[in-house]
Design a protein around this motif. Structure first.
Motif, mmCIF file in Angstrom:
data_model
loop_
_atom_site.group_PDB
_atom_site.id
_atom_site.type_symbol
_atom_site.label_atom_id
_atom_site.label_comp_id
_atom_site.label_asym_id
_atom_site.label_seq_id
_atom_site.Cartn_x
_atom_site.Cartn_y
_atom_site.Cartn_z
ATOM 1 N N THR A 75 0.868 -1.180 0.000
ATOM 2 C CA THR A 75 0.000 0.000 0.000
ATOM 3 C C THR A 75 0.905 1.230 0.000
ATOM 4 N N SER A 76 0.933 1.947 -1.112
ATOM 5 C CA SER A 76 1.823 3.108 -1.253
ATOM 6 C C SER A 76 0.969 4.369 -1.300
ATOM 7 N N VAL A 77 1.108 5.206 -0.270
ATOM 8 C CA VAL A 77 0.213 6.348 -0.054
ATOM 9 C C VAL A 77 0.912 7.662 -0.409
ATOM 10 N N CYS A 82 6.292 3.002 -4.366
ATOM 11 C CA CYS A 82 5.996 1.573 -4.428
ATOM 12 C C CYS A 82 6.514 0.873 -3.173
ATOM 13 N N HIS A 83 6.060 -0.341 -2.976
ATOM 14 C CA HIS A 83 6.520 -1.231 -1.895
ATOM 15 C C HIS A 83 6.215 -0.718 -0.493
ATOM 16 N N GLY A 84 5.196 0.145 -0.381
ATOM 17 C CA GLY A 84 4.787 0.622 0.941
ATOM 18 C C GLY A 84 4.244 -0.526 1.782
ATOM 19 N N ILE A 85 4.723 -0.650 3.013
ATOM 20 C CA ILE A 85 4.304 -1.746 3.890
ATOM 21 C C ILE A 85 3.058 -1.339 4.676
ATOM 22 N N PRO A 86 1.967 -2.114 4.584
ATOM 23 C CA PRO A 86 0.772 -1.802 5.378
ATOM 24 C C PRO A 86 1.099 -1.735 6.869
ATOM 25 N N GLY A 87 0.426 -0.815 7.553
ATOM 26 C CA GLY A 87 0.671 -0.628 8.981
ATOM 27 C C GLY A 87 -0.456 0.178 9.614
ATOM 28 N N PRO A 88 -0.171 0.866 10.730
ATOM 29 C CA PRO A 88 -1.221 1.576 11.464
ATOM 30 C C PRO A 88 -1.668 2.886 10.824
ATOM 31 N N LYS A 89 -1.065 3.268 9.682
ATOM 32 C CA LYS A 89 -1.415 4.537 9.036
ATOM 33 C C LYS A 89 -2.902 4.576 8.688
ATOM 34 N N LYS A 92 -6.860 9.151 5.103
ATOM 35 C CA LYS A 92 -7.754 10.299 5.315
ATOM 36 C C LYS A 92 -8.266 10.811 3.973
ATOM 37 N N LYS A 93 -9.330 11.569 4.040
ATOM 38 C CA LYS A 93 -9.944 12.117 2.835
ATOM 39 C C LYS A 93 -8.911 12.913 2.043
ATOM 40 N N GLY A 94 -8.850 12.642 0.746
ATOM 41 C CA GLY A 94 -7.902 13.349 -0.118
ATOM 42 C C GLY A 94 -6.628 12.571 -0.388
ATOM 43 N N ASP A 95 -6.377 11.500 0.383
ATOM 44 C CA ASP A 95 -5.202 10.660 0.109
ATOM 45 C C ASP A 95 -5.393 9.913 -1.204
ATOM 46 N N ILE A 96 -4.266 9.597 -1.843
ATOM 47 C CA ILE A 96 -4.292 8.645 -2.954
ATOM 48 C C ILE A 96 -3.428 7.459 -2.540
ATOM 49 N N VAL A 97 -3.859 6.266 -2.904
ATOM 50 C CA VAL A 97 -3.127 5.076 -2.476
ATOM 51 C C VAL A 97 -3.102 4.038 -3.594
ATOM 52 N N ASN A 98 -1.920 3.485 -3.823
ATOM 53 C CA ASN A 98 -1.782 2.372 -4.759
ATOM 54 C C ASN A 98 -1.827 1.071 -3.974
ATOM 55 N N ILE A 99 -2.691 0.163 -4.394
ATOM 56 C CA ILE A 99 -2.745 -1.173 -3.800
ATOM 57 C C ILE A 99 -2.229 -2.152 -4.845
ATOM 58 N N ASP A 100 -1.144 -2.842 -4.481
ATOM 59 C CA ASP A 100 -0.439 -3.732 -5.415
ATOM 60 C C ASP A 100 -0.618 -5.175 -4.938
ATOM 61 N N GLU A 228 10.042 6.227 -1.745
ATOM 62 C CA GLU A 228 9.333 7.509 -1.732
ATOM 63 C C GLU A 228 9.937 8.463 -2.759
ATOM 64 N N THR A 229 9.190 9.493 -3.097
ATOM 65 C CA THR A 229 9.735 10.540 -3.962
ATOM 66 C C THR A 229 10.780 11.320 -3.169
ATOM 67 N N ALA A 230 11.861 11.700 -3.841
ATOM 68 C CA ALA A 230 12.949 12.417 -3.160
ATOM 69 C C ALA A 230 12.496 13.798 -2.677
ATOM 70 N N ASP A 231 11.522 14.389 -3.399
ATOM 71 C CA ASP A 231 11.074 15.740 -3.026
ATOM 72 C C ASP A 231 9.789 15.752 -2.205
ATOM 73 N N GLY A 232 9.266 14.577 -1.865
ATOM 74 C CA GLY A 232 8.062 14.512 -1.031
ATOM 75 C C GLY A 232 6.764 14.787 -1.766
ATOM 76 N N ARG A 233 6.819 14.946 -3.087
ATOM 77 C CA ARG A 233 5.588 15.209 -3.851
ATOM 78 C C ARG A 233 4.914 13.886 -4.235
#
Length: 260
Positions: A75-77, A82-89, A92-100, A228-233
């Protein structure tokens, strides 16, 4: 070494691909504000294991130099590529998330991912998600026997950069079958008429990762997996498993709302 799929391989790859896409259909109504990524993982894991009788390929996957991946999907938010590890995050409204999702059925892998908007996305986020999906579709449209891998990457790069986005370089699509990641590597940028020539029976993923800002990435020092993106975008990604057919392509992970 490229593995050319025979009739039996293709039959089983179709089944694995459709099962992977079913997991995305299953989880769609649950992706809304206040759910955690860990809960998404739990729901999908149970669906895969108990309902589908599939094996979640990412769980304990450990390529050289990596600790075993601890969850059943990625789950990459937002700024995670990519390769985001699911956890307690909590989403919230407005987030975008990739589910792989990658499932294994009868020894064969089906691999696909989709972007989800949590509630209503901001216009700039929605546009990034939409253009990234168009990049995937333009890449897929290049697939046919005799085409080259560079044709796929070029089509994606031209569309992304033409919309003032950047294409992630360090991560790419890959051959797939009985093995999760095999040759060829499928870059999402490149020059037309370069690279390996495609032939009937080849099977690989196309999974463009498109960034709002720089294409540069950074790997999480905390978990060793999340990119993650290097610039946080923001970043977006869509993925399908593709078979090269006699006269074109077949999308093995096609979802019900798609037409090819």
């Amino acid at each position: 070494t490229i593995t050319i799929k025979n009739e039996n391989d293709i039959k089983k790859m179709r089944i694995a691909g459709q099962l992977a896409s079913e997991v995305l259909d299953f989880i769609t109504p649950f992706v809304k504000p206040e759910i955690t990524t860990e809960e998404i993982d739990r729901l999908c894991h149970n669906f895969m294991v108990e309902e589908q009788k599939t094996i979640p390929a990412p769980l304990n996957y450990a390529p050289p130099g990596h600790t075993p991946y601890p969850k059943s999907l990625c789950t990459s938010v937002n700024n995670q590529i990519c390769h985001g590890i699911p956890g307690p995050k909590i989403l919230k409204k407005g987030d975008i998330v990739n589910i792989d999702i990658t499932v294994i059925k009868d020894g064969y892998h089906g691999d696909t991912s989709k972007m989800f908007m949590v509630g209503k996305a901001q216009p700039h986020a929605q546009r990034l998600v939409d253009i990234t999906q168009e990049c995937l579709y333009r890449g897929i449209a290049e697939v046919k026997p005799g085409a080259r891998l560079g044709d796929i990457g070029h089509a994606i790069q031209v569309h992304a950069e033409g919309n003032h986005y950047s294409v992630v370089r360090e991560y790419c699509g890959h051959g797939i079958g009985k093995v999760f990641h095999e040759d060829p590597q499928v870059l999402h940028y490149g020059q037309p008429n370069t690279g390996m020539s495609l032939q009937e029976g080849m099977c690989f993923t196309i999974e463009p990762m498109i960034n709002l800002g720089t294409y540069k990435t950074k790997l999480s020092k905390t978990d060793g997996w999340t990119v993650e993106t290097a610039d946080g975008r923001l970043s977006a990604q869509w993925e399908h498993t593709i078979l090269v057919t006699q006269d074109g392509f077949e999308v093995l992970t096609k979802r019900s709302e798609e037409s090819f």
